[in-house]
Design an enzyme around this catalytic site. Sequence first.
Site, PDB file in Angstrom:
ATOM      1  N   HIS A  32       0.837  -1.210   0.000  1.00 43.94           N
ATOM      2  CA  HIS A  32       0.000   0.000   0.000  1.00 43.94           C
ATOM      3  C   HIS A  32       0.868   1.255   0.000  1.00 43.94           C
ATOM      4  CE1 HIS A  32      -3.873  -2.121   0.883  1.00 43.94           C
ATOM      5  NE2 HIS A  32      -3.007  -3.047   1.224  1.00 43.94           N
ATOM      6  N   ASP A 127      -5.749   5.820   1.644  1.00 45.64           N
ATOM      7  CA  ASP A 127      -5.944   4.456   1.169  1.00 45.64           C
ATOM      8  C   ASP A 127      -7.413   4.084   1.373  1.00 45.64           C
ATOM      9  OD1 ASP A 127      -3.901   1.790   0.807  1.00 45.64           O
ATOM     10  OD2 ASP A 127      -5.994   1.380   1.353  1.00 45.64           O
ATOM     11  N   SER A 150      -5.913  -2.018  -5.031  1.00 49.36           N
ATOM     12  CA  SER A 150      -6.230  -3.329  -5.616  1.00 49.36           C
ATOM     13  C   SER A 150      -6.667  -3.158  -7.060  1.00 49.36           C
ATOM     14  CB  SER A 150      -7.392  -3.978  -4.867  1.00 49.36           C
ATOM     15  OG  SER A 150      -7.200  -3.930  -3.493  1.00 49.36           O
ATOM     16  N   SER A 288       5.115  -9.110   0.513  1.00 48.71           N
ATOM     17  CA  SER A 288       5.596  -8.564   1.783  1.00 48.71           C
ATOM     18  C   SER A 288       4.862  -9.092   3.014  1.00 48.71           C
ATOM     19  CB  SER A 288       5.479  -7.041   1.753  1.00 48.71           C
ATOM     20  OG  SER A 288       4.125  -6.660   1.737  1.00 48.71           O
ATOM     21  N   TRP A 346      15.317  -9.787   0.251  1.00 50.34           N
ATOM     22  CA  TRP A 346      14.446  -8.811  -0.427  1.00 50.34           C
ATOM     23  C   TRP A 346      15.180  -8.367  -1.688  1.00 50.34           C
ATOM     24  CZ3 TRP A 346       9.546  -8.347   0.307  1.00 50.34           C
ATOM     25  CH2 TRP A 346       8.820  -7.201  -0.027  1.00 50.34           C
ATOM     26  N   HIS A 364       2.734 -14.511  -5.612  1.00 53.93           N
ATOM     27  CA  HIS A 364       1.514 -14.650  -4.803  1.00 53.93           C
ATOM     28  C   HIS A 364       0.385 -13.792  -5.395  1.00 53.93           C
ATOM     29  CE1 HIS A 364       2.887 -10.739  -3.726  1.00 53.93           C
ATOM     30  NE2 HIS A 364       2.046 -10.568  -2.728  1.00 53.93           N
ATOM     31  N   GLY A 366      -0.060 -10.481  -5.398  1.00 54.59           N
ATOM     32  CA  GLY A 366      -0.423  -9.162  -4.871  1.00 54.59           C
ATOM     33  C   GLY A 366      -0.596  -8.258  -6.088  1.00 54.59           C
ATOM     34  N   TRP A 367      -1.426  -7.221  -5.973  1.00 53.36           N
ATOM     35  CA  TRP A 367      -1.731  -6.447  -7.187  1.00 53.36           C
ATOM     36  C   TRP A 367      -0.488  -5.733  -7.729  1.00 53.36           C
ATOM     37  CZ3 TRP A 367      -4.199  -6.770 -11.257  1.00 53.36           C
ATOM     38  CH2 TRP A 367      -4.428  -5.684 -12.108  1.00 53.36           C
TER      39      TRP A 367
END
Length: 466
Positions: A32, A127, A150, A288, A346, A364, A366-367
């Site tokens: 985010h 957000d 998203s 993350s 990382w 995974h 994530g967007w």
Amino acid sequence: MEIKGTNTTLRCAEPMKTNQRIVVFPLPFQGHINPMLQLANILHTQGFKITIIHTEYNSPIPSNYPHFIFKSIKDSFSEIADELSICTYPTYFVEYLNKSCVDPFKECLARLLTESDTDLVACVITDAGFYFTQSVLDDLKIPRMVLNTSSLGSILAYDALPFYSKKDCFNLTKEDSNFEAQVPAYPLLKYKDMVKITTDPQSMGDYVSNLHNTMKASSGIIWNTFKELEQLEQETISQHLPVPHFTLGPFNKYFPASSSSLIQQDRTIMSWLDTKPPKSTIYVSFGSVAHISEAEFKQVANVLANNGLPFLWVVRPGMVHGTKWIESLPENFLEGLGERGRVVKWSPQQEVLAHPATGCFWTHNGWNSTLESVCEGVPMICSPKYVDQPINARYVTDVWKIGVMLENGFEWNEMEMAIKRVMMDKEGDEMRERISCLKNKLNISLDEGGSSKESLNDLVHYISSL
Ligand code: UDX
């Protein structure tokens, strides 16, 4: 004016002279923070002054942004974050923040409004997950714009899913006859995807309803996506949420995310990648916050070690349940790989994806990761974990057809087959063609006259007129 991105240059109009200030308030998680700070940078180049209100937990690094003002608020979040796993309780975490931040946010904003006497606060961009801010800003008569980090598709799917009425569907097991069946309310999804989205439908339903109601009451919604990728979804959402929508993504093509990284990125791997042939290397990262079990971790390690292709694997400290880092790998695992594989804590992900040696992204979904993969034309192997990830993954595999889903978790044969399909088979070449085509559309959308560029212009004029 030219802004250098990771591997692209975007031309922006000369910034307007303005004394308008925009206040932004990101949720304190990497997925985010990255898009919010990218958006803040984009708006700064358009002439706006920027103030970031942020929680103490997962604070961004102010020295990386000398052109912004940072205001930290107390959140009393660290205590519970250390005790509970966000992966298990994502909506509980967001709900907690929406309560604990109310007073500190109000106080911070009140101070800021008296301090910034020469600058007009044009709006606050929060957000979408900080839904409590809508009523606070309504009371203060300050317009609230929402950044939704998203995909449009995932928000549409949330709205359709029966969180309250069919709670049992979120607890189905492999043995249930419906497990593989399509969900009538959103046929792209299967019941087994619903099980992943949440195990707590009541809490997820409350979250979705708060999200929906406060987005509807906002002055407008900014999406990190581009029109050509989610056109139908955009049209439908505009009917569900009749406020102005702005699709000016992908934000990471304007600015690299590295300066907002909460973890030190291991850059030594870039020269290691230079030694690998084009499209030869599998990049593996589960983002993350997602966790995997020790058994799953060992399965993935064995598959990567056995299939013979070069790989770069990001294992965040604490990502594997019950371990600190990679101590549960078989003895001499790393030594046995020689120069073929690397495990890091990382990575500079956008640069890794843009590197010519990278052949596929085991993700995974994530967007941000999904979009970054599209930006660089890298096909995916999908291991979605929870919330929006199973929905993003279905779009990748079944709508855009640019990846392969691991339908049964980390099952040995399926993992081997997926790598073969993406890296060696004709099917992988076809995915590469489709994702290259999306990449081209995306680049055009950022050019003068393109959809994202136009949407950015619209957003700047809209904010200036609020
Ligand atoms: C979380 C949720 O899991 C996701 O579903 C939601 O869409 C956003 O918030 P996260 O797990 O952080 O996301 O994944 P993602 O959205 O992919 O964001 C991860 C960010 O970290 C990306 O911008 C990626 O480039 C960056 N990253 C990841 C690194 O810089 N280095 C890494 O090694 C891994």
